[in-house]
Write an enzyme that holds these catalytic residues in place. Sequence first.
Site, PDB file in Angstrom:
ATOM      1  N   SER A 174      -6.112  11.775  -0.450  1.00 53.84           N
ATOM      2  CA  SER A 174      -5.912  10.725   0.548  1.00 53.84           C
ATOM      3  C   SER A 174      -6.650  11.065   1.836  1.00 53.84           C
ATOM      4  O   SER A 174      -6.112  10.931   2.941  1.00 53.84           O
ATOM      5  CB  SER A 174      -4.423  10.491   0.823  1.00 53.84           C
ATOM      6  N   LYS A 221      -6.664   2.446   0.349  1.00 53.89           N
ATOM      7  CA  LYS A 221      -7.789   3.121  -0.302  1.00 53.89           C
ATOM      8  C   LYS A 221      -8.079   2.558  -1.696  1.00 53.89           C
ATOM      9  O   LYS A 221      -9.193   2.715  -2.208  1.00 53.89           O
ATOM     10  CB  LYS A 221      -7.514   4.624  -0.385  1.00 53.89           C
ATOM     11  N   SER A 256      -2.006   4.207   3.154  1.00 55.74           N
ATOM     12  CA  SER A 256      -3.162   4.677   2.376  1.00 55.74           C
ATOM     13  C   SER A 256      -3.348   4.000   1.020  1.00 55.74           C
ATOM     14  O   SER A 256      -4.326   4.291   0.333  1.00 55.74           O
ATOM     15  CB  SER A 256      -3.091   6.192   2.187  1.00 55.74           C
TER      16      SER A 256
END
Length: 456
Positions: A296, A117, A114
């Site tokens: 997230s 991102k 993640s």
Amino acid sequence: MTAATVVAVVGLGAGYVAADGAGVVPGPFTTAAPWPTPEPFPTPSPAAGAPVPLVLRSLDEAAPTPTAAALQSALDALRSAPEVGTPPGVLVVDVATGETVTAADETTARLPASTTKVLTAAAAVATLDLTATLPTTARLQGADELVLVGGGDIALAAGAGDPTAVVGRAGLGDLAAATATALAGRGVTSVSLGVDDSLFGGGQLAPGWSSIDYTGGFVAPVQPLGIDVGLIAGRDQRDTDPADSAARVFAEALRAQGIEVREGPSRRTAAADATELARVESASIGEILDLAMADSDNTLTEVIGRLVAVEAEQPATFDGAATAILAAIANLGVDVSGTSLNDASGLSSSNRVSPRLLTDLLLVGATNPAMRELALSLPVAGLEGTLTNRDLDAGQVRAKTGTLPGVVSLAGYTVTADGRALAFTVMADGVPTAGSYAARLEVDEWVRTLTACGCS
């Protein structure tokens, strides 16, 4: 304005709180009040006696910078720890000068999870109007053909909207009530209903995704309208067709308002000259981005990636979003060579990103005032989202987590005991099976060493 002043960001008081044990599972979606507008620079002084955690303070440029030699033992301990498996890639950069403090395999592209991102957030801040909202509209074509048109809001409420929420700011119940009033004014009491989700396209699964990502609740199909980000109430699963579910809820809300829905909902594209009868608006894109980064949330981040693609006039697909995100980053002057991007959220096991790229983006967020929201979108340790329960110095670290099977990554900022702002990335993508928690403890220990550093 000095680079150190540009990176000064006040820790936001009571932020989004989420358990997020895996680093990719979303937590709660609403706040007690709208996400506050960041204070202008320079950082204001707190009221007397009021502790305000500062993530990156306005710094004295004379504060000593840690040396590679002073940090070497901590780096060696991290990279040799059996808990992290394959030695992780690491990069630490001094924010004020942009110079490398310590590094190991920083140019090797790795599976980022993640922390991907950060790339999507950077592209969003660089290309989108963060104050804009996403409309969901009801349009009439012909005498009695009503079409529910998605404008990107997959966070609709089923009933009334909540002006204090991010998820649920706009409500299908409100849209139905306004639509029924408009229909009654035209003498229309019976309609066929369509749903137009053509704003976004592409397949259901990105390369590196699997069906368990839906059934396990990690993501919903990327569609331009849906309820509660596709979460199924009371179950750790995501809706497999959020747009259709939203249309069915809308149909029932219309019936409750006295409108007969005699046919549908079925998918169709609204005509260009269809008359808009009513609309509801989402939270701002900036608020959605903050929530996506704090918790997230993969689905919200994929929606943001699609919006970046639309803005760049790329297809609103996985490929189009990846192309648009990398192009936006390159336009910031950041080298994206060697990067492989297959989704916007980092759920894909096919992504590859280097610590150098992530840290370069963090520097842009810290030193370019136009990109300040990138830095502000990262959650604050001890206060927000995926860093709420991490063993980091509360209020002193702002970072994006990343967790997949075999992967623990972290990319963000800290301030040393000497008062020096650092940007850092650590990426461990060879973690032993079922060893994420132990690897995370090793990563957190290393970050605490940076924060505690009086080691010039």
